[in-house]
Write a protein that holds these residues in place. Structure first.
Motif, PDB file in Angstrom:
ATOM      1  N   THR A  59      39.976 -12.481  10.200  1.00  0.00           N
ATOM      2  CA  THR A  59      40.029 -11.460  11.465  1.00  0.00           C
ATOM      3  C   THR A  59      40.848 -10.289  11.009  1.00  0.00           C
ATOM      4  OG1 THR A  59      41.777 -13.144  12.116  1.00  0.00           O
ATOM      5  CG2 THR A  59      39.759 -13.570  12.978  1.00  0.00           C
ATOM      6  N   ASN A  60      41.637 -10.594  10.155  1.00  0.00           N
ATOM      7  CA  ASN A  60      42.719  -9.572   9.638  1.00  0.00           C
ATOM      8  C   ASN A  60      41.886  -8.259   9.037  1.00  0.00           C
ATOM      9  OD1 ASN A  60      45.052 -10.557  10.660  1.00  0.00           O
ATOM     10  ND2 ASN A  60      45.664 -11.421   8.792  1.00  0.00           N
ATOM     11  N   SER A  61      40.959  -8.980   8.100  1.00  0.00           N
ATOM     12  CA  SER A  61      39.869  -8.213   7.478  1.00  0.00           C
ATOM     13  C   SER A  61      38.989  -7.329   8.475  1.00  0.00           C
ATOM     14  CB  SER A  61      39.062  -8.580   6.463  1.00  0.00           C
ATOM     15  OG  SER A  61      39.994  -9.461   5.482  1.00  0.00           O
ATOM     16  N   VAL A  62      38.503  -7.998   9.276  1.00  0.00           N
ATOM     17  CA  VAL A  62      37.795  -7.265  10.523  1.00  0.00           C
ATOM     18  C   VAL A  62      38.494  -6.410  11.190  1.00  0.00           C
ATOM     19  CG1 VAL A  62      36.602  -7.461  12.591  1.00  0.00           C
ATOM     20  CG2 VAL A  62      36.270  -9.342  10.600  1.00  0.00           C
ATOM     21  N   SER A  63      39.961  -6.620  11.397  1.00  0.00           N
ATOM     22  CA  SER A  63      40.846  -5.543  12.208  1.00  0.00           C
ATOM     23  C   SER A  63      41.064  -4.536  11.322  1.00  0.00           C
ATOM     24  CB  SER A  63      41.942  -6.389  12.517  1.00  0.00           C
ATOM     25  OG  SER A  63      41.757  -7.401  13.141  1.00  0.00           O
ATOM     26  N   VAL A  64      41.114  -4.675  10.312  1.00  0.00           N
ATOM     27  CA  VAL A  64      41.371  -3.241   9.174  1.00  0.00           C
ATOM     28  C   VAL A  64      40.330  -2.370   9.492  1.00  0.00           C
ATOM     29  CG1 VAL A  64      41.676  -2.472   6.894  1.00  0.00           C
ATOM     30  CG2 VAL A  64      43.095  -4.494   7.802  1.00  0.00           C
ATOM     31  N   MET A  65      39.099  -3.013   9.358  1.00  0.00           N
ATOM     32  CA  MET A  65      37.863  -1.996   9.506  1.00  0.00           C
ATOM     33  C   MET A  65      37.538  -1.556  10.869  1.00  0.00           C
ATOM     34  SD  MET A  65      35.281  -4.218   6.910  1.00  0.00           S
ATOM     35  CE  MET A  65      35.295  -5.709   7.967  1.00  0.00           C
ATOM     36  N   LEU A  66      37.926  -2.386  11.859  1.00  0.00           N
ATOM     37  CA  LEU A  66      37.675  -1.855  13.280  1.00  0.00           C
ATOM     38  C   LEU A  66      38.380  -0.757  13.577  1.00  0.00           C
ATOM     39  CD1 LEU A  66      37.475  -5.052  15.409  1.00  0.00           C
ATOM     40  CD2 LEU A  66      35.697  -3.255  15.219  1.00  0.00           C
ATOM     41  N   LEU A  67      39.584  -0.432  13.094  1.00  0.00           N
ATOM     42  CA  LEU A  67      40.597   0.512  13.722  1.00  0.00           C
ATOM     43  C   LEU A  67      39.923   2.028  13.421  1.00  0.00           C
ATOM     44  CD1 LEU A  67      44.640   0.574  13.432  1.00  0.00           C
ATOM     45  CD2 LEU A  67      43.159   2.719  13.224  1.00  0.00           C
ATOM     46  N   PRO A  68      39.656   2.317  12.152  1.00  0.00           N
ATOM     47  CA  PRO A  68      38.954   3.648  12.048  1.00  0.00           C
ATOM     48  C   PRO A  68      37.794   3.605  12.572  1.00  0.00           C
ATOM     49  CG  PRO A  68      38.766   2.546  10.011  1.00  0.00           C
ATOM     50  CD  PRO A  68      39.798   1.755  10.777  1.00  0.00           C
ATOM     51  N   ALA A  69      36.858   2.663  12.687  1.00  0.00           N
ATOM     52  CA  ALA A  69      35.527   2.588  13.113  1.00  0.00           C
ATOM     53  C   ALA A  69      35.463   2.918  14.676  1.00  0.00           C
ATOM     54  CB  ALA A  69      34.847   1.373  13.106  1.00  0.00           C
ATOM     55  N   ILE A  70      36.487   2.323  15.434  1.00  0.00           N
ATOM     56  CA  ILE A  70      36.778   2.539  17.003  1.00  0.00           C
ATOM     57  C   ILE A  70      37.108   3.784  17.294  1.00  0.00           C
ATOM     58  CG2 ILE A  70      37.966   1.789  18.853  1.00  0.00           C
ATOM     59  CD1 ILE A  70      35.922  -0.132  18.353  1.00  0.00           C
ATOM     60  N   SER A  71      38.131   4.262  16.345  1.00  0.00           N
ATOM     61  CA  SER A  71      38.597   5.696  16.607  1.00  0.00           C
ATOM     62  C   SER A  71      37.570   6.831  16.306  1.00  0.00           C
ATOM     63  CB  SER A  71      39.732   5.967  15.485  1.00  0.00           C
ATOM     64  OG  SER A  71      40.380   7.040  15.638  1.00  0.00           O
ATOM     65  N   GLU A  72      36.706   6.756  15.562  1.00  0.00           N
ATOM     66  CA  GLU A  72      35.751   7.598  15.137  1.00  0.00           C
ATOM     67  C   GLU A  72      34.773   7.416  16.305  1.00  0.00           C
ATOM     68  OE1 GLU A  72      32.050   8.477  11.772  1.00  0.00           O
ATOM     69  OE2 GLU A  72      33.695   6.851  11.767  1.00  0.00           O
ATOM     70  N   ALA A  73      34.364   6.279  16.819  1.00  0.00           N
ATOM     71  CA  ALA A  73      33.300   6.177  17.933  1.00  0.00           C
ATOM     72  C   ALA A  73      33.986   6.813  19.275  1.00  0.00           C
ATOM     73  CB  ALA A  73      32.938   4.858  18.133  1.00  0.00           C
ATOM     74  N   GLN A  74      35.376   6.699  19.480  1.00  0.00           N
ATOM     75  CA  GLN A  74      35.866   7.296  20.597  1.00  0.00           C
ATOM     76  C   GLN A  74      35.866   8.705  20.426  1.00  0.00           C
ATOM     77  OE1 GLN A  74      40.248   7.207  20.995  1.00  0.00           O
ATOM     78  NE2 GLN A  74      40.037   6.904  23.142  1.00  0.00           N
ATOM     79  N   ALA A  75      36.233   9.270  19.300  1.00  0.00           N
ATOM     80  CA  ALA A  75      36.100  10.772  19.097  1.00  0.00           C
ATOM     81  C   ALA A  75      34.699  11.404  19.201  1.00  0.00           C
ATOM     82  CB  ALA A  75      36.347  11.177  17.655  1.00  0.00           C
ATOM     83  N   LYS A  76      33.412  10.539  19.144  1.00  0.00           N
ATOM     84  CA  LYS A  76      32.165  10.831  19.213  1.00  0.00           C
ATOM     85  C   LYS A  76      31.727  10.714  20.883  1.00  0.00           C
ATOM     86  CE  LYS A  76      30.734  10.412  14.567  1.00  0.00           C
ATOM     87  NZ  LYS A  76      29.868   9.719  13.519  1.00  0.00           N
ATOM     88  N   ASN A  77      32.681   9.782  21.577  1.00  0.00           N
ATOM     89  CA  ASN A  77      32.329   9.374  22.869  1.00  0.00           C
ATOM     90  C   ASN A  77      31.311   8.483  22.633  1.00  0.00           C
ATOM     91  OD1 ASN A  77      32.795   9.324  25.400  1.00  0.00           O
ATOM     92  ND2 ASN A  77      31.251  10.784  26.048  1.00  0.00           N
ATOM     93  N   ASP A  78      31.280   7.706  21.639  1.00  0.00           N
ATOM     94  CA  ASP A  78      29.901   6.737  21.385  1.00  0.00           C
ATOM     95  C   ASP A  78      30.749   5.347  22.283  1.00  0.00           C
ATOM     96  OD1 ASP A  78      28.029   5.147  20.789  1.00  0.00           O
ATOM     97  OD2 ASP A  78      28.012   5.569  18.602  1.00  0.00           O
ATOM     98  N   LEU A  79      30.302   5.181  23.726  1.00  0.00           N
ATOM     99  CA  LEU A  79      30.890   4.271  24.408  1.00  0.00           C
ATOM    100  C   LEU A  79      29.882   3.207  24.116  1.00  0.00           C
ATOM    101  CD1 LEU A  79      32.531   2.775  26.637  1.00  0.00           C
ATOM    102  CD2 LEU A  79      30.717   3.783  28.212  1.00  0.00           C
ATOM    103  N   GLY A  80      28.758   3.221  23.599  1.00  0.00           N
ATOM    104  CA  GLY A  80      27.775   2.128  23.335  1.00  0.00           C
ATOM    105  C   GLY A  80      28.475   1.480  22.147  1.00  0.00           C
TER     106      GLY A  80
END
Length: 209
Positions: A59-80
């Motif tokens: 779960t820690n490995s998943v969390s490390v990958m999630l942070l930048p991915a979620i941040s990028e998706a928010q910047a693109k307004n990719d709610l899906g």
């Protein structure tokens, strides 16, 4: 965003140090001798907790990958993408946590005897097994909140969780012994993961495609 993240790590380490200092003394207040208090605390932190935390490598490995991915998706307004990531992450963490809970409930005593040659470690594993779903979920949800820019919220949630454990240490260990700390860990992780999940649900509900 960096400041709350820094404070989060500093205060987590500070509270963990406070717990390490306070628990043996409170166990003595419960009635243990000094060697007994140190032995019980050593079994908990040196044997039981590392085994409980071992699956969190995933779960820690998943969390490390999630942070930048979620941040990028928010910047693109990719709610899906955000919704899908939150849903999948929660399902995987809860599934892993429940599997670990079942394993520790069924084989905790055997793990204690075979791995550590210590009956008390097995007892701790059985009790601590209940925190696995919430422990693994908390890490992932915190990373998602950080990716959405809610670093201050994550800091406050972790601070509240640490405060709950400190309360159990100071107030309840002298009355109930080490099991009070185990229940304090369960309550703190349940509270933090529940609050983080509720906050994410409300945030996603307010987002617009």
């Amino acid at each position: 965003m960096a400041l709350p993240l820094t404070f989060n790590r500093v205060f987590i380490n500070l509270f963990q140090s406070m717990e390490a200092i306070l628990i043996p003394g409170k166990l003595r207040d419960f009635g243990y001798t000094n060697p007994e208090a140190l032995r019980v605390y050593g079994v908990l932190t040196g044997m039981a907790m590392p085994m409980i935390l071992f699956p969190s490598v995933i779960t820690n490995s998943v969390s490390v990958m999630l942070l930048p991915a979620i941040s990028e998706a928010q910047a693109k307004n990719d709610l899906g993408y955000i919704k899908n990531s939150v849903k999948k992450s929660c399902v995987y963490c809860i599934t892993l946590g429940l599997a670990c809970t079942l394993a520790f409930l069924l084989f905790g005593r055997q793990f204690g005897r075979v791995v550590f040659a210590n009956e008390l470690a097995g007892t701790f594993l059985i009790v601590l097994g209940w925190i696995c779903p919430f422990l693994y979920l908390t890490t992932t949800l915190s990373s998602i909140l950080n990716g959405l820019g809610k670093t201050t919220t994550t800091f406050l949630l972790n601070l509240a969780g640490s405060g709950i454990r400190i309360f159990f240490v100071i107030i309840l260990i002298p009355l109930l012994g080490i099991k009070a700390y185990l229940w304090g860990m369960l309550v703190s992780h349940l509270a933090v993961s529940g609050a983080a999940a509720a906050l994410l649900w409300r945030m996603i509900g307010k987002m617009k495609d």
